[in-house]
Design a protein around this motif. Structure first.
Motif, PDB file in Angstrom:
ATOM      1  N   ALA A  20     -57.730  62.425 -37.181  1.00 45.88           N
ATOM      2  CA  ALA A  20     -57.973  62.103 -38.567  1.00 45.88           C
ATOM      3  C   ALA A  20     -57.382  61.074 -39.194  1.00 45.88           C
ATOM      4  CB  ALA A  20     -57.427  63.448 -39.396  1.00 45.88           C
ATOM      5  N   HIS A  21     -56.220  60.486 -38.579  1.00 48.07           N
ATOM      6  CA  HIS A  21     -55.718  59.432 -39.386  1.00 48.07           C
ATOM      7  C   HIS A  21     -56.235  58.153 -38.866  1.00 48.07           C
ATOM      8  CE1 HIS A  21     -52.682  57.779 -41.947  1.00 48.07           C
ATOM      9  NE2 HIS A  21     -51.830  57.405 -40.990  1.00 48.07           N
ATOM     10  N   ILE A  22     -56.466  57.954 -37.485  1.00 44.94           N
ATOM     11  CA  ILE A  22     -56.969  56.602 -36.912  1.00 44.94           C
ATOM     12  C   ILE A  22     -58.419  56.783 -37.170  1.00 44.94           C
ATOM     13  CG2 ILE A  22     -57.358  55.463 -34.944  1.00 44.94           C
ATOM     14  CD1 ILE A  22     -54.621  56.187 -33.750  1.00 44.94           C
ATOM     15  N   GLY A  23     -59.078  57.715 -37.041  1.00 48.09           N
ATOM     16  CA  GLY A  23     -60.478  57.742 -36.889  1.00 48.09           C
ATOM     17  C   GLY A  23     -61.190  57.479 -38.358  1.00 48.09           C
ATOM     18  N   HIS A  24     -60.382  57.991 -39.361  1.00 46.57           N
ATOM     19  CA  HIS A  24     -60.982  57.846 -40.776  1.00 46.57           C
ATOM     20  C   HIS A  24     -59.911  56.829 -41.537  1.00 46.57           C
ATOM     21  CE1 HIS A  24     -61.084  59.203 -44.961  1.00 46.57           C
ATOM     22  NE2 HIS A  24     -62.355  58.970 -44.829  1.00 46.57           N
ATOM     23  N   ASP A  25     -58.660  57.248 -41.772  1.00 46.08           N
ATOM     24  CA  ASP A  25     -57.907  56.733 -42.889  1.00 46.08           C
ATOM     25  C   ASP A  25     -57.465  55.256 -42.417  1.00 46.08           C
ATOM     26  OD1 ASP A  25     -57.533  59.078 -43.657  1.00 46.08           O
ATOM     27  OD2 ASP A  25     -55.569  59.557 -43.075  1.00 46.08           O
ATOM     28  N   LEU A  26     -57.244  55.048 -41.136  1.00 41.31           N
ATOM     29  CA  LEU A  26     -57.174  53.458 -40.667  1.00 41.31           C
ATOM     30  C   LEU A  26     -58.385  52.684 -41.086  1.00 41.31           C
ATOM     31  CD1 LEU A  26     -55.192  51.353 -39.409  1.00 41.31           C
ATOM     32  CD2 LEU A  26     -56.361  52.103 -37.298  1.00 41.31           C
ATOM     33  N   ALA A  27     -59.458  52.806 -40.866  1.00 45.05           N
ATOM     34  CA  ALA A  27     -60.520  52.114 -41.178  1.00 45.05           C
ATOM     35  C   ALA A  27     -60.585  51.917 -43.005  1.00 45.05           C
ATOM     36  CB  ALA A  27     -61.876  52.663 -41.143  1.00 45.05           C
ATOM     37  N   LEU A  28     -60.305  52.898 -43.760  1.00 46.96           N
ATOM     38  CA  LEU A  28     -60.090  53.037 -45.149  1.00 46.96           C
ATOM     39  C   LEU A  28     -59.021  51.950 -45.823  1.00 46.96           C
ATOM     40  CD1 LEU A  28     -62.585  54.841 -44.761  1.00 46.96           C
ATOM     41  CD2 LEU A  28     -61.583  56.035 -46.961  1.00 46.96           C
ATOM     42  N   ALA A  29     -57.949  52.513 -44.989  1.00 45.38           N
ATOM     43  CA  ALA A  29     -56.871  51.406 -45.132  1.00 45.38           C
ATOM     44  C   ALA A  29     -56.991  49.991 -45.201  1.00 45.38           C
ATOM     45  CB  ALA A  29     -55.363  52.083 -44.294  1.00 45.38           C
ATOM     46  N   VAL A  30     -57.613  49.477 -44.193  1.00 44.15           N
ATOM     47  CA  VAL A  30     -57.754  48.060 -43.944  1.00 44.15           C
ATOM     48  C   VAL A  30     -58.779  47.641 -45.407  1.00 44.15           C
ATOM     49  CG1 VAL A  30     -59.305  46.475 -42.670  1.00 44.15           C
ATOM     50  CG2 VAL A  30     -57.960  48.094 -41.532  1.00 44.15           C
ATOM     51  N   VAL A  31     -59.737  48.413 -45.708  1.00 52.74           N
ATOM     52  CA  VAL A  31     -60.444  47.859 -46.822  1.00 52.74           C
ATOM     53  C   VAL A  31     -59.416  47.842 -48.253  1.00 52.74           C
ATOM     54  CG1 VAL A  31     -62.291  48.617 -48.354  1.00 52.74           C
ATOM     55  CG2 VAL A  31     -62.612  48.933 -45.779  1.00 52.74           C
ATOM     56  N   ASP A  32     -58.659  49.128 -48.201  1.00 48.33           N
ATOM     57  CA  ASP A  32     -57.721  49.174 -49.431  1.00 48.33           C
ATOM     58  C   ASP A  32     -56.881  47.869 -49.399  1.00 48.33           C
ATOM     59  OD1 ASP A  32     -58.651  51.780 -49.982  1.00 48.33           O
ATOM     60  OD2 ASP A  32     -57.074  52.759 -48.992  1.00 48.33           O
ATOM     61  N   SER A  33     -56.402  47.357 -48.138  1.00 46.56           N
ATOM     62  CA  SER A  33     -55.524  46.286 -48.100  1.00 46.56           C
ATOM     63  C   SER A  33     -56.119  45.085 -48.363  1.00 46.56           C
ATOM     64  CB  SER A  33     -54.820  46.339 -46.711  1.00 46.56           C
ATOM     65  OG  SER A  33     -54.046  47.467 -46.263  1.00 46.56           O
ATOM     66  N   CYS A  34     -57.458  45.054 -48.070  1.00 48.05           N
ATOM     67  CA  CYS A  34     -58.165  43.801 -48.098  1.00 48.05           C
ATOM     68  C   CYS A  34     -58.410  43.569 -49.885  1.00 48.05           C
ATOM     69  CB  CYS A  34     -59.601  43.869 -47.658  1.00 48.05           C
ATOM     70  SG  CYS A  34     -59.577  43.783 -45.844  1.00 48.05           S
ATOM     71  N   ARG A  35     -58.664  44.832 -50.557  1.00 51.69           N
ATOM     72  CA  ARG A  35     -58.911  44.495 -51.823  1.00 51.69           C
ATOM     73  C   ARG A  35     -57.432  44.140 -52.615  1.00 51.69           C
ATOM     74  NH1 ARG A  35     -62.440  50.139 -51.768  1.00 51.69           N
ATOM     75  NH2 ARG A  35     -64.472  48.881 -51.694  1.00 51.69           N
ATOM     76  N   THR A  36     -56.139  44.920 -52.051  1.00 48.61           N
ATOM     77  CA  THR A  36     -55.157  44.657 -52.595  1.00 48.61           C
ATOM     78  C   THR A  36     -54.658  43.114 -52.481  1.00 48.61           C
ATOM     79  OG1 THR A  36     -54.265  46.822 -52.355  1.00 48.61           O
ATOM     80  CG2 THR A  36     -52.676  45.085 -52.476  1.00 48.61           C
ATOM     81  N   LEU A  37     -54.935  42.542 -51.580  1.00 46.58           N
ATOM     82  CA  LEU A  37     -54.494  41.381 -50.957  1.00 46.58           C
ATOM     83  C   LEU A  37     -55.462  40.019 -51.338  1.00 46.58           C
ATOM     84  CD1 LEU A  37     -53.101  42.151 -47.499  1.00 46.58           C
ATOM     85  CD2 LEU A  37     -51.737  41.460 -49.543  1.00 46.58           C
ATOM     86  N   GLY A  38     -56.849  40.442 -51.489  1.00 52.07           N
ATOM     87  CA  GLY A  38     -57.870  39.550 -51.860  1.00 52.07           C
ATOM     88  C   GLY A  38     -58.461  38.862 -50.730  1.00 52.07           C
ATOM     89  N   CYS A  39     -58.644  39.597 -49.612  1.00 47.80           N
ATOM     90  CA  CYS A  39     -59.192  38.812 -48.366  1.00 47.80           C
ATOM     91  C   CYS A  39     -60.162  39.867 -47.765  1.00 47.80           C
ATOM     92  CB  CYS A  39     -57.849  38.610 -47.312  1.00 47.80           C
ATOM     93  SG  CYS A  39     -57.097  40.155 -46.788  1.00 47.80           S
ATOM     94  N   GLY A  40     -60.621  39.393 -46.493  1.00 52.86           N
ATOM     95  CA  GLY A  40     -61.368  39.911 -46.008  1.00 52.86           C
ATOM     96  C   GLY A  40     -61.043  40.521 -44.610  1.00 52.86           C
ATOM     97  N   PRO A  41     -61.420  41.537 -43.896  1.00 51.42           N
ATOM     98  CA  PRO A  41     -60.749  42.267 -42.677  1.00 51.42           C
ATOM     99  C   PRO A  41     -60.455  41.285 -41.677  1.00 51.42           C
ATOM    100  CG  PRO A  41     -62.819  43.414 -43.153  1.00 51.42           C
ATOM    101  CD  PRO A  41     -62.792  42.055 -44.066  1.00 51.42           C
ATOM    102  N   ASP A  42     -60.839  40.123 -41.411  1.00 50.84           N
ATOM    103  CA  ASP A  42     -60.853  39.360 -40.306  1.00 50.84           C
ATOM    104  C   ASP A  42     -59.441  38.696 -40.608  1.00 50.84           C
ATOM    105  OD1 ASP A  42     -63.116  39.782 -38.936  1.00 50.84           O
ATOM    106  OD2 ASP A  42     -63.994  37.750 -39.682  1.00 50.84           O
ATOM    107  N   ALA A  43     -58.946  38.688 -41.943  1.00 47.38           N
ATOM    108  CA  ALA A  43     -57.458  37.998 -42.288  1.00 47.38           C
ATOM    109  C   ALA A  43     -56.564  39.031 -41.774  1.00 47.38           C
ATOM    110  CB  ALA A  43     -57.530  37.510 -43.743  1.00 47.38           C
ATOM    111  N   LEU A  44     -56.733  40.157 -41.670  1.00 47.37           N
ATOM    112  CA  LEU A  44     -55.881  41.142 -41.123  1.00 47.37           C
ATOM    113  C   LEU A  44     -56.016  41.552 -39.966  1.00 47.37           C
ATOM    114  CD1 LEU A  44     -56.091  43.684 -44.218  1.00 47.37           C
ATOM    115  CD2 LEU A  44     -54.208  42.332 -43.892  1.00 47.37           C
ATOM    116  N   GLU A  45     -56.618  40.949 -39.243  1.00 45.29           N
ATOM    117  CA  GLU A  45     -56.935  41.291 -37.774  1.00 45.29           C
ATOM    118  C   GLU A  45     -55.505  41.417 -36.776  1.00 45.29           C
ATOM    119  OE1 GLU A  45     -59.910  40.892 -33.688  1.00 45.29           O
ATOM    120  OE2 GLU A  45     -59.966  39.387 -35.599  1.00 45.29           O
TER     121      GLU A  45
END
Length: 238
Positions: free
Chosen positions: A122-147
């Motif tokens: 549950a945590h990796i399959g669903h939550d991790l993807a959404l946490a990346v998006v949440d973080s991108c919105r918080t930090l003002g970046c795209g996923p590539d910057a958090l790779e």
């Protein structure tokens, strides 16, 4: 990754928050009965989150040159799990991916190993993807910057799998006899779940200008991950 591809917070100190989510998980560990399925997952995840917190505190020496970004991702990730539990306590349904674990958490026919796998799924399959998006919105970046942060957090999650094998795996003789459990163990892969989470995060970010499509994608991701968790929690004979 080149500096130009990063965002303004690269040299920022670690954001507050990891200590807060660790404190929540420690409180859960004290409150829940040891055999409770959520307690089984929580004990293992707490250990990993504490490891992430120590690594973030060490910065580059811990594998996280951007402490602010790593802290944000770690906190957003843990918050998804904690919010699912809060929804259950308040009588809500919460995400579909967590419902099987919450429903079967006291079932006597479900082994601790199964509880752990369902929680990780549950945590990796669903939550991790959404946490990346949440973080991108918080930090003002795209996923590539958090790779880089994503990969490092993923590496630390391998510790979760190792701890499961150390603490919850039956001995080799038992595994030869317990064919259903052996089957379940072979039906899920942390590595594949990580890869899928990264692909889902990138897809959700690409769909951010299409909120209805993004919401449908997120819903289908949630329900499909929940289906896998439900199968992982199939009660087994003694």
């Amino acid at each position: 990754m080149a500096q130009s591809q990063r965002f303004a917070s690269t040299q920022a100190p670690a954001a507050p928050g990891i200590d807060t989510v660790i404190a929540r998980m420690r409180a859960l560990a004290l409150d829940l009965p040891p055999r409770d399925g959520v307690a089984v997952f929580n004990r293992l995840y707490l250990t990993v989150t504490e490891t992430v917190g120590r690594a973030v505190d060490r910065g580059a020496a811990g594998g996280f040159p951007d402490r602010g970004a790593a802290s944000t991702l770690g906190v957003r990730f843990a918050e998804r799990y904690l919010r699912a539990l809060d929804a259950a306590v308040l009588g809500g349904r919460g995400p579909a991916c967590w419902r099987p674990l919450l429903q079967f958490r006291r079932h006597p026919g479900v082994r601790p190993l199964q509880f752990a796998l369902a929680g990780i799924n549950a945590h990796i399959g669903h939550d991790l993807a959404l946490a990346v998006v949440d973080s991108c919105r918080t930090l003002g970046c795209g996923p590539d910057a958090l790779e880089d942060e994503f990969e490092r957090v993923g590496d630390l999650l391998v510790l979760l799998e190792e701890r499961i094998r150390e603490e919850l795996m039956p001995g080799p003789d038992l595994l030869q006899v317990a064919d259903p459990l052996t089957h379940l163990l072979g039906s899920w892969s942390l590595e594949r779940a990580r890869d899928a989470a990264w692909g889902s995060a990138r897809a959700l970010w690409a769909l951010r200008e299409l909120p209805c499509v993004a919401a449908e994608f997120s819903h289908r991701l949630d329900t499909s991950v929940g289906l896998v968790s439900r199968m992982l929690l199939t009660p087994l004979p003694d």
